[in-house]
Design an enzyme around this catalytic site. Sequence first.
Site, PDB file in Angstrom:
ATOM      1  N   HIS A   1      25.519  -6.150  10.317  1.00  0.00           N
ATOM      2  CA  HIS A   1      25.356  -5.152   9.248  1.00  0.00           C
ATOM      3  C   HIS A   1      26.687  -4.574   8.788  1.00  0.00           C
ATOM      4  CE1 HIS A   1      20.987  -4.348  10.504  1.00  0.00           C
ATOM      5  NE2 HIS A   1      21.022  -5.085   9.420  1.00  0.00           N
TER       6      HIS A   1
ATOM      7  N   ARG B   1      14.970 -10.828  -0.161  1.00  0.00           N
ATOM      8  CA  ARG B   1      14.548 -10.707   1.242  1.00  0.00           C
ATOM      9  C   ARG B   1      13.507  -9.592   1.288  1.00  0.00           C
ATOM     10  NH1 ARG B   1      20.400 -11.622   2.119  1.00  0.00           N
ATOM     11  NH2 ARG B   1      20.678 -13.349   3.590  1.00  0.00           N
TER      12      ARG B   1
ATOM     13  N   ASN C   1      23.483 -19.653   6.406  1.00  0.00           N
ATOM     14  CA  ASN C   1      23.732 -18.796   7.583  1.00  0.00           C
ATOM     15  C   ASN C   1      22.992 -19.372   8.784  1.00  0.00           C
ATOM     16  OD1 ASN C   1      24.834 -17.134   5.620  1.00  0.00           O
ATOM     17  ND2 ASN C   1      23.119 -15.709   5.593  1.00  0.00           N
ATOM     18  N   ASP C   2      21.723 -19.694   8.574  1.00  0.00           N
ATOM     19  CA  ASP C   2      20.942 -20.254   9.680  1.00  0.00           C
ATOM     20  C   ASP C   2      21.223 -21.730   9.893  1.00  0.00           C
ATOM     21  OD1 ASP C   2      19.395 -18.259  10.984  1.00  0.00           O
ATOM     22  OD2 ASP C   2      18.288 -17.991   9.128  1.00  0.00           O
TER      23      ASP C   2
ATOM     24  N   CYS D   1      21.685 -20.156  -0.795  1.00  0.00           N
ATOM     25  CA  CYS D   1      21.551 -18.690  -0.822  1.00  0.00           C
ATOM     26  C   CYS D   1      22.167 -18.022   0.400  1.00  0.00           C
ATOM     27  CB  CYS D   1      20.086 -18.284  -0.972  1.00  0.00           C
ATOM     28  SG  CYS D   1      19.058 -18.827   0.403  1.00  0.00           S
TER      29      CYS D   1
ATOM     30  N   ARG E   1      11.197 -14.346  -1.122  1.00  0.00           N
ATOM     31  CA  ARG E   1      11.020 -15.055   0.138  1.00  0.00           C
ATOM     32  C   ARG E   1       9.892 -14.430   0.941  1.00  0.00           C
ATOM     33  NH1 ARG E   1      15.916 -15.602   4.270  1.00  0.00           N
ATOM     34  NH2 ARG E   1      15.426 -13.440   4.731  1.00  0.00           N
TER      35      ARG E   1
ATOM     36  N   ARG F   1      23.874 -16.628  15.788  1.00  0.00           N
ATOM     37  CA  ARG F   1      24.649 -15.937  14.749  1.00  0.00           C
ATOM     38  C   ARG F   1      24.882 -14.461  15.062  1.00  0.00           C
ATOM     39  NH1 ARG F   1      20.563 -15.890   9.513  1.00  0.00           N
ATOM     40  NH2 ARG F   1      21.602 -14.031   8.748  1.00  0.00           N
TER      41      ARG F   1
HETATM   42  C1  PEP Z   1      20.344 -17.960   5.518  1.00  0.00           C
HETATM   43  O1  PEP Z   1      19.907 -18.207   6.643  1.00  0.00           O
HETATM   44  O2  PEP Z   1      21.351 -18.509   5.046  1.00  0.00           O
HETATM   45  C2  PEP Z   1      19.662 -16.971   4.656  1.00  0.00           C
HETATM   46  C3  PEP Z   1      19.981 -16.826   3.398  1.00  0.00           C
HETATM   47  O3  PEP Z   1      18.707 -16.202   5.209  1.00  0.00           O
HETATM   48  P1  PEP Z   1      18.980 -14.980   6.226  1.00  0.00           P
HETATM   49  O4  PEP Z   1      20.438 -14.686   6.233  1.00  0.00           O
HETATM   50  O5  PEP Z   1      18.152 -13.865   5.707  1.00  0.00           O
HETATM   51  O6  PEP Z   1      18.469 -15.544   7.522  1.00  0.00           O
HETATM   52 MG    MG Z   2      17.929 -17.606   7.178  1.00  0.00          MG
END
Ligand code: PEP
Ligand code: MG
Length: 581
Positions: free
Chosen positions: A189, A296, A465-466, A513, A331, A476
């Site tokens: 955050h 989100r 990100n994931d 994204c 989402r 992460r």
């Molecule tokens: C991601 O995983 O890249 C994503 C956009 O979703 P979040 O960061 O909410 O898991």
């Molecule tokens: Mg994600």
Amino acid sequence: MTTRLLGLPAAPGIGIGAIAVYRPALPSPATTGVAVKSPPEEWQAFTVAAARLDAELEHQAQNENTLVAELFAAHRVILQDRTLVDGVQRFIYEEGESALTATHKIIHELTALFRSFEDEYFAGRAVDIQDLGRRLMSHLSPAVGWSQLSHLAPQTILLAYDLTPSELTLLAQERIQGIGLAYSTPTAHSAILAHSLGIPMVCTLGARILQLPPGTSAVVDGINGLLLIEPSAADVAEYARRNEGLHAAQISARRDAHTPAITGDGVPVPIFANANRPADVEQARAHGADGIGLLRTEYLFLERAHPPTVEEQAAVYREFAQQMPGPFVVRALDAGGDKPVRYIDHEVEANPFLGLRGIRLLLEKPDLLRNQYHALQLASLPPEMPTNRPTDTPIDTSTDIGTDFRFLLPMISTVDEIEAIHALLEEANCALPRLPVGAMIEVPSAALIAEAIAERVDFLSIGTNDLAQYTLASDRTNSAVARLADPLHPAVLRLIQHTCQAGQRHNKPVAVCGEIAGDPLVTPLLLGLGVTALSAPLPDIALIKATVRRQTLAACRHLAQAALACATAGEVRTLLENFQV
Ligand code: PEP
Ligand code: MG
């Protein structure tokens, strides 16, 4: 001599200044010299302070800035929790403590309890409890304050172990140059908030930074994840020059924010915004976003005792629609992992990121998914359209156009999940228009079978990100391995390319994204890999649009081929840094 400490880039930009080290502690009530009154008077003092803080938090929870708003809403939940309130009452009435000492004691107890949890998410909440405790104590006694974070010298580089949202919000009013954190990760955050406030930040620098003498000159390089201590005059001059270049690029990009992003060889690239609340949607428009590419929706479901009803959700989605015509990619609830939902009781998991997260949880609780989709269908109708029409009068979707809502499924890892979702959504409400359904590609298996997925959905959105955390097997939220989860790793790039090829073959758009969609350095690479749209954090939109306008797809494809041939993320980064347009 200059010392260069390598951390992780957490918020872009460059800061040049002198070090101040922040070492917060829960203030000791003994130093405030407040006399203890009778228990009813102390209790009264506590309830007044808590009410004042609650009003303050409520105001901040409605703040424009999404992330601050969400976190202060979470702080209100802690403030109203019985464990805290009953604990204070017990210390006042049973041990004759002052409201200040009683608050100190219960916050101390709760912080220790949360820190002892093995679960990273709960252990991380200790920071929020301490943050709230400090604020509550400052309402009980003016002697307790944030003095160390106020009135910082304008050229400060602030070093800390970690920073809480309240601390970062205070820093927004100080004209500090940059932040170096011993701990934390780029997706924490604090990093996302610093990014949105425009304060350069580097994290994971290690506890050694807390020993540095205050006043030492330093540079925070939030682009490369570097902290330079006692930089040479040449280093300072070079960084000052780069900083000027960055500011000039931002200013010029914002001037053209509403010009479409079309490459030099004529390919339009929609640049969408990542958003969570109505205020974001309004800002997205101001930043020149072509729509919302990732809404989100977790905030609608977390921090409450029951799930929102269909009507409640539809009202929120309609509010979004009023701010912008769309497209609006909403989402489905992505709970589980580091976002547990209180009213869904499921087994404690040893590895929540590998457990019942995203679509897996929704398939266990299909009403959540059906209701969310139904709410979106209702919100997508033009205002005059009756919502209770009989099922035998189908809607003509070619003419009955309302808001362009699209429904995105998180954490897809198999085709069976998509088939199951389609069956569920068909049951939802067939009298209302069907909304386009897309799949997030954020698990390596989904990327590898992207062809089969693309055949079954209307669009794909890559969550880097994931995808990086799952491809590189590195949590992460864990600072110790955060460096590994690099979305520029060639293994991740190959999965992105594979996904784009599948999208192309089935004529389905493929967006990115994840956070890298907001990094202009990576834009040409993503275009070259075949990505057709980007959804970026708000502050980056104008710059990404300007970056797209400087590319040709042909050169981007060349770059992508070279990147795919690299062996490491470091090599890819060097390649991108040397790529001139
Ligand atoms: C991601 O995983 O890249 C994503 C956009 O979703 P979040 O960061 O909410 O898991
Ligand atoms: Mg994600």
